[in-house]
Design a protein around this motif. Structure first.
Motif, PDB file in Angstrom:
ATOM      1  N   GLY A  64       0.822  -1.379   0.132  1.00 57.83           N
ATOM      2  CA  GLY A  64       0.100  -0.046   0.029  1.00 57.83           C
ATOM      3  C   GLY A  64       0.850   1.180  -0.085  1.00 57.83           C
ATOM      4  N   VAL A  65       0.094   2.389   0.044  1.00 54.64           N
ATOM      5  CA  VAL A  65       0.851   3.577  -0.131  1.00 54.64           C
ATOM      6  C   VAL A  65       1.681   4.153   0.892  1.00 54.64           C
ATOM      7  CG1 VAL A  65      -0.680   4.604  -1.560  1.00 54.64           C
ATOM      8  CG2 VAL A  65      -0.928   4.968   0.769  1.00 54.64           C
ATOM      9  N   LEU A  66       1.653   3.363   2.226  1.00 56.43           N
ATOM     10  CA  LEU A  66       2.227   3.529   3.536  1.00 56.43           C
ATOM     11  C   LEU A  66       3.312   2.211   3.991  1.00 56.43           C
ATOM     12  CD1 LEU A  66      -0.201   4.811   5.983  1.00 56.43           C
ATOM     13  CD2 LEU A  66       1.246   5.941   4.657  1.00 56.43           C
ATOM     14  N   GLY A  67       3.234   1.256   2.637  1.00 56.21           N
ATOM     15  CA  GLY A  67       3.998   0.126   3.014  1.00 56.21           C
ATOM     16  C   GLY A  67       5.559   0.317   2.624  1.00 56.21           C
ATOM     17  N   PHE A  68       6.174  -0.933   3.259  1.00 53.82           N
ATOM     18  CA  PHE A  68       7.646  -1.053   2.898  1.00 53.82           C
ATOM     19  C   PHE A  68       8.101  -1.171   1.740  1.00 53.82           C
ATOM     20  CE2 PHE A  68       7.756  -2.623   7.419  1.00 53.82           C
ATOM     21  CZ  PHE A  68       8.704  -1.568   7.942  1.00 53.82           C
ATOM     22  N   LEU A  69       7.074  -2.035   0.760  1.00 47.73           N
ATOM     23  CA  LEU A  69       7.607  -1.945  -0.694  1.00 47.73           C
ATOM     24  C   LEU A  69       7.681  -0.664  -1.501  1.00 47.73           C
ATOM     25  CD1 LEU A  69       5.185  -4.935  -1.520  1.00 47.73           C
ATOM     26  CD2 LEU A  69       7.755  -4.999  -1.370  1.00 47.73           C
ATOM     27  N   ALA A  70       6.740   0.271  -0.977  1.00 45.02           N
ATOM     28  CA  ALA A  70       6.635   1.514  -1.644  1.00 45.02           C
ATOM     29  C   ALA A  70       7.982   2.428  -1.049  1.00 45.02           C
ATOM     30  CB  ALA A  70       5.426   2.406  -1.316  1.00 45.02           C
ATOM     31  N   GLY A  71       8.120   2.109   0.150  1.00 41.84           N
ATOM     32  CA  GLY A  71       9.475   3.000   0.511  1.00 41.84           C
ATOM     33  C   GLY A  71      10.864   2.512  -0.235  1.00 41.84           C
ATOM     34  N   PHE A  72      11.060   1.289  -0.311  1.00 41.42           N
ATOM     35  CA  PHE A  72      12.097   0.745  -0.960  1.00 41.42           C
ATOM     36  C   PHE A  72      12.370   0.868  -2.380  1.00 41.42           C
ATOM     37  CE2 PHE A  72      12.440  -2.115   2.948  1.00 41.42           C
ATOM     38  CZ  PHE A  72      13.620  -1.673   3.495  1.00 41.42           C
ATOM     39  N   GLN A  73      11.150   0.901  -2.874  1.00 37.61           N
ATOM     40  CA  GLN A  73      10.990   1.242  -4.473  1.00 37.61           C
ATOM     41  C   GLN A  73      11.676   0.119  -5.395  1.00 37.61           C
ATOM     42  OE1 GLN A  73      12.626   5.366  -4.900  1.00 37.61           O
ATOM     43  NE2 GLN A  73      11.012   6.314  -3.912  1.00 37.61           N
ATOM     44  N   SER A  74      11.456   0.421  -6.545  1.00 33.88           N
ATOM     45  CA  SER A  74      11.753  -0.624  -7.678  1.00 33.88           C
ATOM     46  C   SER A  74      13.301  -1.250  -7.497  1.00 33.88           C
ATOM     47  CB  SER A  74      11.530  -0.247  -8.992  1.00 33.88           C
ATOM     48  OG  SER A  74      12.259   0.869  -9.306  1.00 33.88           O
ATOM     49  N   GLU A  75      14.186  -0.448  -7.346  1.00 31.85           N
ATOM     50  CA  GLU A  75      15.632  -0.874  -7.657  1.00 31.85           C
ATOM     51  C   GLU A  75      16.060  -1.876  -6.516  1.00 31.85           C
ATOM     52  OE1 GLU A  75      20.350   0.832  -6.879  1.00 31.85           O
ATOM     53  OE2 GLU A  75      18.579   2.042  -6.710  1.00 31.85           O
ATOM     54  N   PHE A  76      15.481  -1.546  -5.155  1.00 37.44           N
ATOM     55  CA  PHE A  76      15.859  -2.568  -3.968  1.00 37.44           C
ATOM     56  C   PHE A  76      14.861  -3.716  -4.207  1.00 37.44           C
ATOM     57  CE2 PHE A  76      17.889   0.924  -2.202  1.00 37.44           C
ATOM     58  CZ  PHE A  76      19.027   0.143  -1.428  1.00 37.44           C
ATOM     59  N   VAL A  77      13.574  -3.638  -4.439  1.00 39.19           N
ATOM     60  CA  VAL A  77      12.406  -4.577  -4.684  1.00 39.19           C
ATOM     61  C   VAL A  77      12.858  -5.682  -5.868  1.00 39.19           C
ATOM     62  CG1 VAL A  77       9.984  -5.133  -5.229  1.00 39.19           C
ATOM     63  CG2 VAL A  77      10.648  -3.182  -3.628  1.00 39.19           C
ATOM     64  N   GLY A  78      13.136  -5.064  -6.860  1.00 37.44           N
ATOM     65  CA  GLY A  78      13.676  -5.894  -7.858  1.00 37.44           C
ATOM     66  C   GLY A  78      14.810  -6.977  -7.767  1.00 37.44           C
ATOM     67  N   LYS A  79      15.710  -6.306  -7.108  1.00 35.84           N
ATOM     68  CA  LYS A  79      16.973  -7.171  -6.603  1.00 35.84           C
ATOM     69  C   LYS A  79      16.498  -8.082  -5.541  1.00 35.84           C
ATOM     70  CE  LYS A  79      20.582  -4.142  -7.929  1.00 35.84           C
ATOM     71  NZ  LYS A  79      21.852  -3.079  -7.422  1.00 35.84           N
TER      72      LYS A  79
END
Length: 359
Positions: A134-149
């Motif tokens: 969600g908009v307050l979630g960790f995934l949004a905070g780490f963004q695509s670079e970290f999430v993708g890796k």
């Protein structure tokens, strides 16, 4: 010692949306929350409302005031999702750091109050929640670079994972959405019913009911260092004065009805003397004595105590200090005659935890 006490309803908006609302008792309106490092919030979850998976910085107990609700719990580093369904009158302990979600699959709103301690919280007196998505979630905070890796995803897949959930805290799901069925064999370990005559209880005809959940009869409470107590007073009945002997603090919430509460400290005068009604919350500091009288409509009060094994000291009745003191000590303490001392003692031969209304 002067303590700024008060009574009040949840006054701060945590979230409002189609799926429901979450309100909190703020430190500005209830200063004892931050002083004693306590927290309280109230959730209104609409039918097919879903609270996104999250963990909190504080341990607390939830009390379902209305409706039914399905909960999911996942302990840190566990592969097991424990699912249970609770109903009105049930309590559920929620340890800090444990991921939980809840879903209202019923046809009416689910209403729940949460109370607990915030000793290790980021902000004393408040619960802070951490979301995965969600908009307050960790995934949004780490963004695509970290999430993708992290998950071995390409750019498009990472964006989908991060951005598909547009909600925050509570989201509305489609009618008819089916959630996992409860694990019935674990329900009794994770939740308990507190508003009926079972467990560690006291019942008085025409007076009311007291039911307590402690580590002794609900071992899960030992993990979070809290206990729960439910008091139902019939019309004009009274909860006799008592205090918690080990210095624990009480957070008390009026779930139904109305009445009068009085809290007395060390200065021989009321520290709090207020009428209360449904939705009100107040705090009883350590060692302060408290008593309650219900209005004609009766009153129900749900309490959290900051100990998993609290001991209440009774200030009236057969188990009180007045009944234990020898006659000469009692007369000297009260500065009364022997005749009055005998009359007074004769009035303290029965347990009067709940005082029924006068006939």
């Amino acid at each position: 010692m002067e303590i700024e006490m008060g009574v009040g309803k949840a006054d701060q908006i945590g979230f409002e949306g189609d799926a429901g609302e979450y309100y909190v008792w703020s430190n500005s309106k209830t200063p004892l929350l931050s002083q004693y490092k306590l927290g309280a919030g109230k959730l209104f979850l609409r039918p097919f409302g879903f609270a996104l998976p999250h963990y909190a910085d504080s341990s607390k107990i939830g009390f379902l005031l209305q409706g039914t609700c399905t909960f999911g719990l996942v302990s840190p580093n566990s592969r097991e999702e424990k699912v249970l369904r609770i109903k009105k009158g049930d309590v559920i302990p929620l340890p800090s750091g444990v991921v939980s979600w809840c879903f209202n699959g019923g046809h009416t709103d689910a209403v729940m109050v949460f109370m607990g301690e915030t000793t290790k919280a980021l902000v004393p007196g408040q619960f802070t929640y951490f979301f995965g998505a969600g908009v307050l979630g960790f995934l949004a905070g780490f963004q695509s670079e970290f999430v993708g890796k992290t998950f071995d995803l390409d750019q498009k897949q990472s964006d989908t994972l991060i951005n598909s959930q547009h909600g925050a805290l509570l989201v509305k799901l489609e009618n008819g959405t089916k959630f996992p069925e409860p694990n019935e064999h674990i329900k009794e370990k994770l939740s308990a019913t507190i508003d009926d005559p079972s467990g560690d209880h006291i019942i008085l005809k025409r007076g009311g009911l007291i039911n307590s959940l402690t580590e002794k009869n609900f071992p899960t409470l030992g993990e979070i260092g809290l206990s729960a107590k439910f008091v139902r007073l019939e019309g004009n009945a009274m909860l006799a004065p008592s205090y918690v002997t080990n210095g624990s603090i009480q957070i008390r919430y009026v779930g139904k009805g109305s009445g009068w509460i009085r809290v007395v400290g060390s200065e021989g005068k009321p520290a709090l003397d207020n009428r209360v009604e449904e939705g009100d919350l107040f705090i009883v500091p350590q060692y302060f004595a408290t008593a309650e009288i219900a209005d004609e409509c009766g009153m129900e009060v749900f309490s959290i105590i900051t100990s998993s094994n609290p001991i209440f000291g009774e200030l009236a009745g057969s188990n009180s200090v007045w009944n234990a003191l020898s006659p000469v000590v009692l007369r000297s303490t009260l500065n009364v005659s022997e005749e009055f001392e005998e009359v007074f003692k004769s009035k303290n031969t029965k347990s009067i935890t709940i005082v029924p209304p006068s006939t």
